[in-house]
Write an enzyme that holds these catalytic residues in place. Structure first.
Site, PDB file in Angstrom:
ATOM      1  N   LYS A 115      49.570  29.621  36.297  1.00 36.55           N
ATOM      2  CA  LYS A 115      50.352  30.884  35.547  1.00 36.55           C
ATOM      3  C   LYS A 115      51.280  31.219  34.700  1.00 36.55           C
ATOM      4  O   LYS A 115      51.459  31.567  33.700  1.00 36.55           O
ATOM      5  CB  LYS A 115      50.251  32.338  36.262  1.00 36.55           C
ATOM      6  N   GLU A 199      57.350  39.502  38.931  1.00 35.66           N
ATOM      7  CA  GLU A 199      56.822  40.160  37.142  1.00 35.66           C
ATOM      8  C   GLU A 199      57.375  41.796  38.484  1.00 35.66           C
ATOM      9  O   GLU A 199      57.050  42.116  39.121  1.00 35.66           O
ATOM     10  CB  GLU A 199      55.889  40.304  36.618  1.00 35.66           C
ATOM     11  N   HIS A 234      42.336  41.985  46.864  1.00 36.21           N
ATOM     12  CA  HIS A 234      43.038  41.306  45.826  1.00 36.21           C
ATOM     13  C   HIS A 234      41.488  40.236  45.228  1.00 36.21           C
ATOM     14  O   HIS A 234      41.982  39.971  44.100  1.00 36.21           O
ATOM     15  CB  HIS A 234      43.925  40.364  45.921  1.00 36.21           C
ATOM     16  N   ARG A 291      35.800  29.525  33.397  1.00 36.33           N
ATOM     17  CA  ARG A 291      34.778  28.948  34.017  1.00 36.33           C
ATOM     18  C   ARG A 291      33.702  30.655  33.377  1.00 36.33           C
ATOM     19  O   ARG A 291      34.152  31.330  33.525  1.00 36.33           O
ATOM     20  CB  ARG A 291      35.064  29.253  35.614  1.00 36.33           C
TER      21      ARG A 291
END
Length: 480
Positions: A115, A199, A234, A291
């Site tokens: 990330k 974040e 999630h 993908r």
């Protein structure tokens, strides 16, 4: 490309092989000992045993898969999703052995697999990002300074993460140190990489993703968005296309941003750029999945393309024969991931024997399936049985078809997410389109679902009794 090895199992293996067969390409299945009699093994032209049931002894053995591919003169390997699909080393191994990896180049997988590296790559493209720090951090004092600067609540995320692992929401400064240590520990355990970053936590986000496809001639297209906000732990359960909240202008902006993300890493093939959308319709880059996605069928249905076919074509060097202006959204599609999980018990895996397994059929109903009646659900792999997809001219029609299809999907022997899918489709928040990633937390309770299931069972019993009495009455009519 005359022969493809599919380095996967279950419904995605069959999905890829179906398109390959349509294109006149022969297929090779690989399987573990426990999958010896699985449908994907019988569906392929050739099938090779590659190891024992645990995935690290079979489906994750890249060296063994390459060895099989070479021995059978395979031209390309399609990894599906999961397993080796986002493994840069495996993609590189394919390249070194002159086998086409039907996916992006290893460099793009590496960049987007982190990330932090992904944020660095897209920096120059003026793509909106969630406020935060774009470097790995372990110093708690520094983390507190950053958190206070951007404001609580904040989100601690694993750089190499996915599926909610290594992710912690921190509401107050006093909890930061303990949550950070937990996130680092979980990330190290799950990914072998404890790097985390911080974040701003977007409190009521929607999870919107854009499907992209890139060829080796510099062309990148987007195939509109998918709404993926109905999640548990999630992880997505219900997806749809298009989203009910995007305006044409916002859709175009997000599509263009997704294309820029693909260009930032010299992307090739099918990929998905994920965004968070806040309550004011501001969007922020989240990550790129390098993908094919589980939920790709909803995009296929609204755009009229076969994404697997396009993957294969661009992998063998062909130029995309579609232009962005040719693509239009037609109708609405909905997908429910049918997991062998118990929605009454925190969605825990439900391992067992499929004593009854009947699929729904009908116009507007598609099932991408990997199981059949009489099979056992192995404990070694992701517990997804199939994907139930419905398509209609409108969102309302797609939802109606989904409820109908769920009712006609018969499973006995294991608990599934089918009742949860029905619960979602009947909930006012979902029907109105006014929901976010907190749908499960805000609206779902096992006792509500249990009450719904008991009510359905009573109705079914009353209908059965009514039919029985009617049949008995008919039987008593004397013959003339």
């Amino acid at each position: 490309m005359k022969k493809i090895l599919v380095a996967n199992r279950g419904e995605i293996a069959i999905r890829v092989m179906t398109t390959a067969r349509k294109m006149g390409i022969k297929t090779v299945a690989v399987y573990s000992t426990i999958d010896r009699n699985a449908p994907h093994v019988r569906f392929a032209d050739e099938a090779i045993l590659i190891g024992e049931a645990p995935s690290n002894q079979s489906y994750l053995k890249g060296d063994k898969i390459i060895e099989v591919a070479k021995s059978l003169n395979v031209d390309g390997i399609h990894p599906g999703y999961g397993f080796l699909s986002e493994n840069a080393d495996f993609a590189e191994l394919c390249e070194q052995n002159d086998i086409i990896f039907i996916g992006p180049k290893s460099k793009a997988i590496k960049v987007m697999g982190s990330k932090l590296a992904a944020k660095e790559a897209v920096k120059a493209y003026d793509i909106p990002m969630v406020p935060g720090i774009d470097e790995a951090i372990t110093d708690v004092k520094k983390a507190k300074d950053i958190a206070n600067k951007i404001g609580f609540p904040i989100l601690i995320k694993a750089s190499a993460g996915g599926g909610g692992k290594g992710m912690r929401v921190v509401e107050k400064e006093k909890d930061l140190e303990s949550q950070m240590n937990r996130a680092i520990s979980e990330a190290t355990s799950a990914f072998g990489d404890g790097s985390v970053f911080i974040e701003k936590y977007v409190s009521s986000p929607r999870h919107i993703e854009i499907q992209v496809m890139a060829d080796s001639h510099g062309n990148v297209l987007h195939f509109f968005e998918r709404e993926c906000s109905i999640q548990r732990r999630h992880q997505k359960v219900v997806e749809e296309a298009p989203s009910s909240v995007l305006t044409p202008e916002l859709r175009n902006q997000m599509g263009e941003a997704a294309i820029k993300v693909a260009k930032s890493c010299d992307y090739l093939g099918a990929g998905t750029v994920e965004f968070l959308l806040d309550e004011n319709l501001n969007f922020y880059f989240l990550e790129m999945n390098t993908r094919l996605q589980v939920e790709h069928p909803v995009t296929e249905l609204i755009s009229g393309v076969d994404l697997v076919e396009l993957q294969i074509r661009v992998a063998r060097g062909e130029k995309l024969n579609i232009k962005q202006e040719d693509l239009k959204i037609n109708g609405h599609a909905l997908e429910l991931r049918v997991y062998a999980e118990d929605p009454l018990n925190d969605f825990l895996p439900s391992v067992g024997h499929l004593s009854v397994y009947k699929l729904p059929v009908g116009k507007g109903i598609r099932v991408d399936n990997g199981y059949e009646e009489g099979m056992d659900i192995p404990i070694y792999y992701d517990p997804m049985l199939s994907k139930l997809i419905t398509y209609g001219n409108t969102r309302e029609e797609a939802i109606m078809l989904m409820k109908q299809a769920i009712s006609n999907y018969k499973v006995e022997g294991v608990a599934t997410t089918l009742p949860f899918g029905k619960y979602v489709c009947e909930h006012d928040a979902f029907i109105s389109g006014n929901f976010d990633t907190h749908f499960v937390k805000n609206y779902y309770a096992p006792e509500n679902l249990k009450a719904d299931m008991e009510s359905d069972a009573k109705v079914a019993a009353l209908i059965a009794v009514k039919h029985y009495l009617k049949d008995q009455k008919l039987l008593r009519v004397p013959k003339i």
